[in-house]
Design a protein around this motif. Structure first.
Motif, mmCIF file in Angstrom:
data_model
loop_
_atom_site.group_PDB
_atom_site.id
_atom_site.type_symbol
_atom_site.label_atom_id
_atom_site.label_comp_id
_atom_site.label_asym_id
_atom_site.label_seq_id
_atom_site.Cartn_x
_atom_site.Cartn_y
_atom_site.Cartn_z
ATOM 1 N N MET A 16 -1.767 -12.562 -1.000
ATOM 2 C CA MET A 16 -2.246 -11.833 0.052
ATOM 3 C C MET A 16 -2.739 -12.673 1.106
ATOM 4 O O MET A 16 -3.771 -13.688 1.081
ATOM 5 N N SER A 17 -2.429 -12.443 2.477
ATOM 6 C CA SER A 17 -2.969 -13.090 3.385
ATOM 7 C C SER A 17 -4.325 -12.966 3.684
ATOM 8 O O SER A 17 -4.814 -11.853 3.408
ATOM 9 N N HIS A 18 -5.121 -13.547 4.689
ATOM 10 C CA HIS A 18 -6.414 -13.325 5.108
ATOM 11 C C HIS A 18 -6.456 -12.325 5.928
ATOM 12 O O HIS A 18 -7.543 -11.362 5.850
ATOM 13 N N TYR A 19 -5.532 -11.801 6.605
ATOM 14 C CA TYR A 19 -5.461 -10.770 7.496
ATOM 15 C C TYR A 19 -5.369 -9.625 6.581
ATOM 16 O O TYR A 19 -6.323 -8.237 6.616
ATOM 17 N N GLU A 20 -4.527 -9.462 5.415
ATOM 18 C CA GLU A 20 -4.621 -8.271 4.462
ATOM 19 C C GLU A 20 -6.076 -8.329 3.841
ATOM 20 O O GLU A 20 -6.247 -7.081 3.483
ATOM 21 N N THR A 21 -6.429 -9.239 3.586
ATOM 22 C CA THR A 21 -7.878 -9.369 2.858
ATOM 23 C C THR A 21 -8.870 -8.322 3.714
ATOM 24 O O THR A 21 -9.487 -7.544 3.146
ATOM 25 N N ARG A 22 -8.698 -9.025 4.875
ATOM 26 C CA ARG A 22 -9.672 -8.037 5.807
ATOM 27 C C ARG A 22 -9.389 -6.807 6.074
ATOM 28 O O ARG A 22 -10.086 -5.738 6.139
ATOM 29 N N LEU A 23 -7.966 -6.486 6.149
ATOM 30 C CA LEU A 23 -7.486 -5.048 6.146
ATOM 31 C C LEU A 23 -8.149 -4.298 4.949
ATOM 32 O O LEU A 23 -8.600 -2.920 4.977
ATOM 33 N N ALA A 24 -7.871 -5.004 3.778
ATOM 34 C CA ALA A 24 -8.613 -4.268 2.417
ATOM 35 C C ALA A 24 -10.135 -3.871 2.844
ATOM 36 O O ALA A 24 -10.344 -2.830 2.047
ATOM 37 N N GLU A 25 -10.707 -4.801 3.332
ATOM 38 C CA GLU A 25 -12.382 -4.640 3.262
ATOM 39 C C GLU A 25 -12.724 -3.621 4.165
ATOM 40 O O GLU A 25 -13.564 -2.923 3.957
ATOM 41 N N LEU A 26 -11.600 -3.247 5.170
ATOM 42 C CA LEU A 26 -11.829 -2.233 6.034
ATOM 43 C C LEU A 26 -11.302 -0.815 5.798
ATOM 44 O O LEU A 26 -11.278 0.018 6.171
ATOM 45 N N GLY A 27 -10.701 -1.035 4.245
ATOM 46 C CA GLY A 27 -10.057 -0.021 3.587
ATOM 47 C C GLY A 27 -8.791 0.620 4.027
ATOM 48 O O GLY A 27 -8.087 1.594 3.892
ATOM 49 N N VAL A 28 -8.000 -0.338 4.578
ATOM 50 C CA VAL A 28 -6.826 -0.122 5.286
ATOM 51 C C VAL A 28 -5.739 -0.929 4.228
ATOM 52 O O VAL A 28 -5.760 -1.994 4.255
ATOM 53 N N THR A 29 -4.741 -0.075 3.808
ATOM 54 C CA THR A 29 -3.575 -0.722 3.292
ATOM 55 C C THR A 29 -2.270 0.017 4.135
ATOM 56 O O THR A 29 -2.325 1.094 4.525
ATOM 57 N N LEU A 30 -1.546 -1.325 4.475
ATOM 58 C CA LEU A 30 -0.603 -1.091 5.302
ATOM 59 C C LEU A 30 0.663 -0.445 4.698
ATOM 60 O O LEU A 30 0.913 -0.934 3.442
ATOM 61 N N PRO A 31 1.165 0.465 5.564
ATOM 62 C CA PRO A 31 2.198 1.590 4.884
ATOM 63 C C PRO A 31 3.523 0.681 4.991
ATOM 64 O O PRO A 31 3.601 -0.185 5.463
ATOM 65 N N ASP A 32 4.383 1.395 4.300
ATOM 66 C CA ASP A 32 5.664 0.646 4.615
ATOM 67 C C ASP A 32 6.082 0.905 5.744
ATOM 68 O O ASP A 32 5.620 1.930 6.462
#
Length: 154
Positions: free
Chosen positions: A1-17
């Motif tokens: 998981m990239s640091h961007y995706e880690t930050r998104l997860a902290e914000l409660g965001v999961t990228l959709p397909d």
């Protein structure tokens, strides 16, 4: 998981397909270190976010719709980068289209929903140039459509 995706997860965001194109075009084009992402329309788990800002929707609802476009842009970018969002260098430019009434003049406030989200999620890499324009109508009567240009590591 990239640091961007880690930050998104902290914000409660999961990228959709990444959403599939709705017509005869591709969702993204890479030229050198630049990725051009086709316009992403406002949608969430319930479907399209529709309506005209200034008549059917408030500025706040439009801002929330613009945020969903930014999430779709990141999903498309991740797909364009072979699933590796860590290749992102920066957001270069957004062009936001707001389905609004002829007398509505707060398009920048609506597109702030995307801009603010990208800076919150990506830090300095999310800072970008931008245009925010009115549209008399958008496909499927969506509230917002945003296209993006991104720089990536090659």
């Amino acid at each position: 998981m990239s640091h961007y995706e880690t930050r998104l997860a902290e914000l409660g965001v999961t990228l959709p397909d990444a959403p599939a194109p709705a017509a005869n075009y591709v969702p993204s084009v890479i030229v050198g270190d630049t990725v051009y992402i086709s316009g992403q329309i406002s949608q969430n788990d319930d479907g399209f976010i529709t309506g005209k800002i200034g008549a059917d929707l408030t500025v706040q609802q439009g801002t929330a719709a613009a945020r969903t476009c930014a999430i779709s842009l990141l999903a498309q970018l991740k797909a364009a980068c072979g699933g590796d969002l860590s290749r992102l260098v920066r957001v270069v430019k957004l062009t936001g289209f707001v389905n609004s009434t002829p007398d509505f003049t707060e398009q920048p406030k609506v597109i702030n929903g995307a801009s603010d989200f990208l800076v919150e999620a990506l830090g300095d890499a999310g800072k970008h140039a931008r245009s925010a324009v009115s549209a008399g109508a958008l496909p499927f009567n969506v509230a917002v459509e945003i296209e993006g240009i991104f720089q990536i590591k090659t």
